[in-house]
Scaffold this motif. Structure first.
Motif, PDB file in Angstrom:
ATOM      1  N   LYS A 131       0.799  -1.227   0.000  1.00 36.21           N
ATOM      2  CA  LYS A 131       0.000   0.000   0.000  1.00 36.21           C
ATOM      3  C   LYS A 131       0.831   1.277   0.000  1.00 36.21           C
ATOM      4  O   LYS A 131       0.279   2.364  -0.186  1.00 36.21           O
ATOM      5  CB  LYS A 131      -0.939   0.005   1.201  1.00 36.21           C
ATOM      6  N   SER A 132       2.122   1.160   0.209  1.00 35.59           N
ATOM      7  CA  SER A 132       2.977   2.354   0.201  1.00 35.59           C
ATOM      8  C   SER A 132       3.757   2.507  -1.103  1.00 35.59           C
ATOM      9  O   SER A 132       4.558   3.423  -1.244  1.00 35.59           O
ATOM     10  CB  SER A 132       3.974   2.291   1.373  1.00 35.59           C
ATOM     11  N   THR A 133       3.526   1.594  -2.067  1.00 34.07           N
ATOM     12  CA  THR A 133       4.312   1.593  -3.308  1.00 34.07           C
ATOM     13  C   THR A 133       3.716   2.521  -4.361  1.00 34.07           C
ATOM     14  O   THR A 133       2.636   2.256  -4.890  1.00 34.07           O
ATOM     15  CB  THR A 133       4.417   0.166  -3.878  1.00 34.07           C
ATOM     16  N   GLU A 139       1.745   5.036 -11.231  1.00 32.08           N
ATOM     17  CA  GLU A 139       0.823   4.077 -10.603  1.00 32.08           C
ATOM     18  C   GLU A 139       0.841   4.281  -9.084  1.00 32.08           C
ATOM     19  O   GLU A 139       1.902   4.454  -8.478  1.00 32.08           O
ATOM     20  CB  GLU A 139       1.240   2.646 -10.927  1.00 32.08           C
ATOM     21  N   PHE A 140      -0.339   4.251  -8.492  1.00 33.04           N
ATOM     22  CA  PHE A 140      -0.418   4.327  -7.034  1.00 33.04           C
ATOM     23  C   PHE A 140      -1.295   3.190  -6.520  1.00 33.04           C
ATOM     24  O   PHE A 140      -2.185   2.694  -7.216  1.00 33.04           O
ATOM     25  CB  PHE A 140      -0.946   5.694  -6.565  1.00 33.04           C
ATOM     26  N   PHE A 189       1.351  -9.818  -8.378  1.00 32.98           N
ATOM     27  CA  PHE A 189       1.382 -11.185  -7.879  1.00 32.98           C
ATOM     28  C   PHE A 189       2.261 -11.324  -6.635  1.00 32.98           C
ATOM     29  O   PHE A 189       2.882 -12.365  -6.422  1.00 32.98           O
ATOM     30  CB  PHE A 189       1.864 -12.125  -8.990  1.00 32.98           C
ATOM     31  N   ASN A 190       2.328 -10.276  -5.808  1.00 31.33           N
ATOM     32  CA  ASN A 190       3.156 -10.293  -4.608  1.00 31.33           C
ATOM     33  C   ASN A 190       2.627 -11.239  -3.533  1.00 31.33           C
ATOM     34  O   ASN A 190       3.346 -11.585  -2.604  1.00 31.33           O
ATOM     35  CB  ASN A 190       3.285  -8.883  -4.026  1.00 31.33           C
ATOM     36  N   LYS A 191       1.375 -11.661  -3.658  1.00 30.30           N
ATOM     37  CA  LYS A 191       0.813 -12.623  -2.704  1.00 30.30           C
ATOM     38  C   LYS A 191       0.904 -14.056  -3.224  1.00 30.30           C
ATOM     39  O   LYS A 191       0.479 -14.993  -2.553  1.00 30.30           O
ATOM     40  CB  LYS A 191      -0.646 -12.272  -2.399  1.00 30.30           C
ATOM     41  N   GLU A 231      -3.105  -3.994  -1.095  1.00 29.09           N
ATOM     42  CA  GLU A 231      -1.772  -4.587  -0.952  1.00 29.09           C
ATOM     43  C   GLU A 231      -1.272  -5.179  -2.267  1.00 29.09           C
ATOM     44  O   GLU A 231      -0.077  -5.235  -2.506  1.00 29.09           O
ATOM     45  CB  GLU A 231      -1.803  -5.690   0.114  1.00 29.09           C
ATOM     46  N   GLU A 232      -2.202  -5.648  -3.121  1.00 27.45           N
ATOM     47  CA  GLU A 232      -1.792  -6.304  -4.357  1.00 27.45           C
ATOM     48  C   GLU A 232      -2.354  -5.630  -5.609  1.00 27.45           C
ATOM     49  O   GLU A 232      -2.214  -6.177  -6.712  1.00 27.45           O
ATOM     50  CB  GLU A 232      -2.225  -7.785  -4.337  1.00 27.45           C
ATOM     51  N   ALA A 233      -2.949  -4.466  -5.486  1.00 22.24           N
ATOM     52  CA  ALA A 233      -3.585  -3.816  -6.638  1.00 22.24           C
ATOM     53  C   ALA A 233      -3.298  -2.320  -6.657  1.00 22.24           C
ATOM     54  O   ALA A 233      -3.093  -1.695  -5.620  1.00 22.24           O
ATOM     55  CB  ALA A 233      -5.090  -4.059  -6.623  1.00 22.24           C
TER      56      ALA A 233
END
Length: 253
Positions: free
Chosen positions: A94-96, A131-132, A174-176, A136-138
């Motif tokens: 969420k911070s990326t 992109e913001f 796909f970080n999860k 967590e994954e979107a």
């Protein structure tokens, strides 16, 4: 008289011997022995904890090394055993916030006509994207692309197209599902709003300029690899932004 003198001398000798015995340093020797024994005991008491500490440290280090060796092989399995809602490889969260710069090929900016004996050349497309995150994954992003293309054909005439494409996109990371911190694999879908401007150096078109606006579906699959915490190289494949393949770099803010 003589006997009395001998008796007196004998008594004096006994008194001297008794006095001498009182002044013997025997008690001092005993005290010294006790002190030495106390010192030795004290030394032993100091040394014992040190030995125990060293033994404890060695034991702790050995235990930690064993635990580390045991933990490494189970990291990936532990990742997949973690519930989907809480797991995260760390490649996106969420911070990326991402800014990406790419160059695409082939240049798909085209003209709805046929040029006989035409020489084709072009530049781009060059794409800038922001992109913001929304989960967590979107995330959601906006891409702006620019490209040009030119045809030189028989008779010395030319046609040139300049295109600007604006693409709102929704991303899934796909970080999860992939437990590699430095690898960010993602997919995106959205739309491509394409504005094309045509300029002609051709008597058949009266040297006039025309414009064209189209809205097309866009979709892509890509991956970026982080060389540092903020810098990564990326590659994508998919329709949109006047190209099929794109390579470039990303910066994590």
């Amino acid at each position: 008289m003589k006997t009395r003198s001998i008796l007196i001398v004998f008594l004096l000798m006994i008194g001297c011997v008794a006095f001498a015995q009182k002044k013997k340093p025997a008690p001092k020797k005993q005290a010294t022995t006790k002190t030495t024994a106390t010192k030795t005991t004290a030394k032993n008491m100091v040394i014992a904890p040190k030995s125990a500490t060293v033994a404890t440290k060695i034991e702790t280090t050995t235990t930690t090394t064993k635990e580390a060796a045991t933990t490494k092989p189970t990291t990936r399995s532990a990742f997949y055993k973690t519930p989907y809602a809480t797991r995260n490889s760390g490649s996106f969260d969420k911070s990326t916030h991402l800014i990406s710069l790419t160059y695409g090929f082939p240049n798909t900016l085209d003209y709805n006509g046929y040029f006989y004996s035409a020489n084709e050349s072009g530049i781009g497309p060059v794409t800038v994207r922001y992109e913001f995150p929304i989960r967590e994954e979107a995330g959601v992003g906006l891409s702006v692309s620019g490209a040009t293309k030119k045809w030189d054909y028989y008779g010395g005439y030319t046609t040139k197209i300049t295109g600007i494409s604006i693409s709102p996109l929704g991303f899934y990371h796909f970080n999860k599902l992939i437990p590699i911190t430095k690898l960010d694999v993602y997919a995106a879908v959205g739309a491509s709003i394409d504005l094309s401007n045509y300029s002609y150096d051709d008597p058949y078109y009266n040297n006039s300029d025309t414009s064209d606006l189209e809205i097309n579906p866009a979709g892509l699959v890509g991956a970026r690899y982080y060389f540092t915490e903020a810098f990564s190289a990326m590659a994508e494949v998919g329709e949109g932004s006047y190209s099929i393949f794109r390579i470039g770099v990303s910066f994590r803010l």
